[in-house]
Design a protein around this motif. Structure first.
Motif, short mmCIF file in Angstrom:
data_model
loop_
_atom_site.label_atom_id
_atom_site.label_comp_id
_atom_site.label_asym_id
_atom_site.label_seq_id
_atom_site.Cartn_x
_atom_site.Cartn_y
_atom_site.Cartn_z
N ASP B 68 -5.13 -4.81 -0.99
CA ASP B 68 -3.67 -4.77 -0.94
C ASP B 68 -3.17 -4.70 0.48
O ASP B 68 -2.22 -5.39 0.86
CB ASP B 68 -3.16 -3.56 -1.74
N ARG B 72 -0.85 -7.36 2.55
CA ARG B 72 0.39 -7.01 3.27
C ARG B 72 0.32 -7.45 4.72
O ARG B 72 1.28 -7.99 5.27
CB ARG B 72 0.61 -5.49 3.18
N ILE B 110 7.24 -11.57 1.05
CA ILE B 110 6.92 -10.52 0.09
C ILE B 110 5.61 -10.91 -0.59
O ILE B 110 5.56 -11.94 -1.27
CB ILE B 110 8.04 -10.37 -0.96
N ALA B 112 2.77 -11.11 -3.39
CA ALA B 112 2.80 -10.96 -4.85
C ALA B 112 1.51 -11.51 -5.43
O ALA B 112 0.88 -12.40 -4.87
CB ALA B 112 3.99 -11.71 -5.43
N ALA B 130 5.50 -9.42 -9.74
CA ALA B 130 6.47 -8.74 -8.88
C ALA B 130 7.82 -9.34 -9.17
O ALA B 130 7.91 -10.53 -9.51
CB ALA B 130 6.11 -8.93 -7.41
N LYS B 132 12.40 -8.27 -9.18
CA LYS B 132 13.58 -7.83 -8.43
C LYS B 132 13.32 -6.54 -7.66
O LYS B 132 13.85 -6.34 -6.56
CB LYS B 132 14.74 -7.60 -9.40
N SER B 133 12.50 -5.65 -8.26
CA SER B 133 12.25 -4.37 -7.58
C SER B 133 11.54 -4.57 -6.25
O SER B 133 11.62 -3.74 -5.36
CB SER B 133 11.43 -3.44 -8.49
N GLN B 134 10.81 -5.68 -6.11
CA GLN B 134 10.19 -5.99 -4.82
C GLN B 134 11.10 -6.86 -3.95
O GLN B 134 10.74 -7.19 -2.83
CB GLN B 134 8.85 -6.70 -5.02
N GLY B 135 12.21 -7.27 -4.51
CA GLY B 135 13.13 -8.08 -3.74
C GLY B 135 13.03 -9.57 -3.98
O GLY B 135 13.49 -10.36 -3.18
N SER B 155 13.89 -14.13 -12.15
CA SER B 155 13.12 -12.92 -11.92
C SER B 155 13.70 -11.77 -12.72
O SER B 155 14.90 -11.62 -12.82
CB SER B 155 13.11 -12.57 -10.43
N ASN B 158 10.28 -6.59 -12.96
CA ASN B 158 8.93 -6.54 -12.41
C ASN B 158 8.17 -7.86 -12.46
O ASN B 158 7.02 -7.91 -12.07
CB ASN B 158 8.10 -5.49 -13.16
N TYR B 259 2.93 -15.54 -1.41
CA TYR B 259 3.97 -14.85 -0.66
C TYR B 259 5.31 -15.49 -0.99
O TYR B 259 5.44 -16.70 -0.97
CB TYR B 259 3.70 -14.95 0.84
#
Lengths: 172, 278
Positions: B68, B72, B110, B112, B130, B132-135, B155, B158, B259
């Motif tokens: 992970d 990132r 982001i 994913a 992933a 909306k909560s991750q943008g 989206s 989650n 991403y």
């Protein structure tokens, strides 16, 4: 019985004196051939009485080895080999027991016969020498040196012990 | 107790032997130089080996966390590369018009994971773990480490569905790199790697082997995201445009980490474009 004990003590002292004063100075090096080292003191351990308690025998062997170590400046090497061979003396004796067992307490060629004595001495000495040179090298990397030293020193020392037997031929 | 004493007595020879041998080994390794060195070396080998094994086991259990964090990190690095490429490309203009650096275009990545994907249908979609909560919002572009993958269509909290390049509805704004001719990349619904680039005017000096990248005109992708290579080109009779066959440079069937590109001025751009339409 008392004679047995006193004779053994005298023999240990005598053998140690020969080993530490005489044999230690003999340098049998021929060029690169540095594999012969004479050691006669195991004979004193091999000839300790048959009925001697095993823990006592092991402690005695350790003490003898320790004294040799002090003079050879190799603390623990001879003591380790002696302790090892003293522990396994019981099994060697069982392995080559005469047909009617051990009737006499003294394990000499005088009491038993020369063939038995030599095979017993050979096993005892070989085990001692192998352990001694293994501990001295302390790594299986030097296996070749360990084996060569064991074989040549074993032959020379056994020859010396046989001569000693022919000269003294002790009863006890 | 009596049994214990008996046991000690029974094995006294062995115990004495072991104790004295250990003592001898202690003496050997403490008072003899060469043996001490061998001992130190060997025990180091042993403990080193053991440590290494334990470390391996530990690594195995922390593999997920490491993975992970690497994803990132990758996202951050890609982000930097993308933004840097755009900036350096428009530097001459910036110098000319003296626009300050902080007003430059900014893309965020982001990371994913792919939950589900279809690749053998006419309309293929990708589901991301992933939302909306991750943008992640509809309209954002999705890239893998090799190149563009698709555009987020919808989206939820989650999850997100992505309209992949290999979808009959997909239409990506693309251009021939270094020649600046712009066109649209569409899928011909047959081969997973074969695409068509349309709307390139026929006077353009396109050659076989040219690289095709995203144009950056849409809000989904920044400039210079890799797409593929020109394999074949022809002009259909009566048309003003080329029909270019593009081979995708990477395998869309094998993506697992993607991403999502968030363009922080997307709203402004959409507003402007929709105002133009009215």
């Amino acid at each position: 019985m008392n004679k047995l004990v006193s004779r053994n003590i005298i023999r240990i002292i005598f053998v140690l004196l020969i080993q530490l004063i005489l044999l230690k100075r003999i340098n049998l090096t021929f060029g690169d051939f540095n594999y012969v080292h004479l050691s006669i003191y195991p004979v004193a351990l091999a000839l300790l009485p048959y009925k001697m308690p095993r823990p006592l025998l092991i402690i005695a062997a350790f003490a003898v080895g320790f004294i040799v170590d002090i003079f050879y400046n190799s603390l623990g090497v001879h003591a380790g080999a002696c302790t090892f061979v003293a522990f396994f003396r019981y099994y060697i004796l069982n392995f080559i027991a005469p047909r009617d067992g051990y009737k006499k307490d003294a394990l000499t060629a005088y009491e038993y016969n020369i063939t038995w004595f030599l095979s017993y001495m050979a096993m005892f000495l070989f085990l001692h020498q192998f352990m001694l040179y293994s501990l001295e090298a302390f790594s299986p990397v030097y296996m070749k040196e360990i084996i060569l030293r064991t074989i040549f020193s074993f032959i020379a020392s056994l020859f010396l012990i046989t001569i000693g037997k022919l000269i003294f031929n002790p009863k006890y | 107790m009596r049994n214990l004493l008996y046991l000690i007595f029974r094995y006294s020879a062995f115990l004495v032997f072991i104790l004295l041998e250990i003592f001898c080994l202690f003496l050997i390794t403490n008072y003899n130089k060469s043996q001490r060195e061998i001992w130190a070396h060997s025990s180091n080998l042993l403990s080193g080996n053991l440590n290494q094994r334990v470390q391996k086991l530990e690594d195995f259990f922390t593999l997920n966390a490491i993975n992970d964090s690497l994803i990132r990190e990758n996202a951050r690095l890609l982000e930097t590369i993308i933004n840097y490429r755009i900036q350096s490309d428009s530097e001459s203009f910036q110098a000319f018009e003296s626009i300050s650096q902080d007003s430059s275009i900014n893309y965020k990545l982001i990371p994913a994971k792919v939950c589900d994907k279809t690749i053998n249908l006419r309309n293929n979609f990708l589901t991301l773990c992933a939302g909306k909560s991750q943008g992640i919002l509809p309209g954002m572009g999705v890239i893998s480490k090799d190149g563009a993958v698709g555009i987020v269509r919808s989206s939820s909290e989650n999850f997100a569905t992505v309209l992949m390049l290999i979808n009959s509805q997909s239409r990506i704004s693309a251009m021939i790199k270094s020649k600046e001719y712009h066109g649209n990349l569409v899928w011909n619904s047959e081969e997973i790697r074969e695409f068509r680039m349309v709307d390139v005017p026929k006077h353009a000096d396109v050659a076989i082997g040219d690289t095709v990248v995203t144009s950056g005109y849409s809000i989904s992708f920044p400039k210079f995201i890799h797409l593929g290579v020109v394999r074949d080109l022809r002009i259909i009779g009566g048309s003003n445009n080329y029909d270019i066959k593009v081979e995708l440079g990477y395998d869309l069937a094998r993506i697992s980490n993607v991403y999502v590109i968030a363009f922080d001025k997307a709203d402004e751009k959409i507003e402007l474009i929709s105002a133009q339409d009215e």
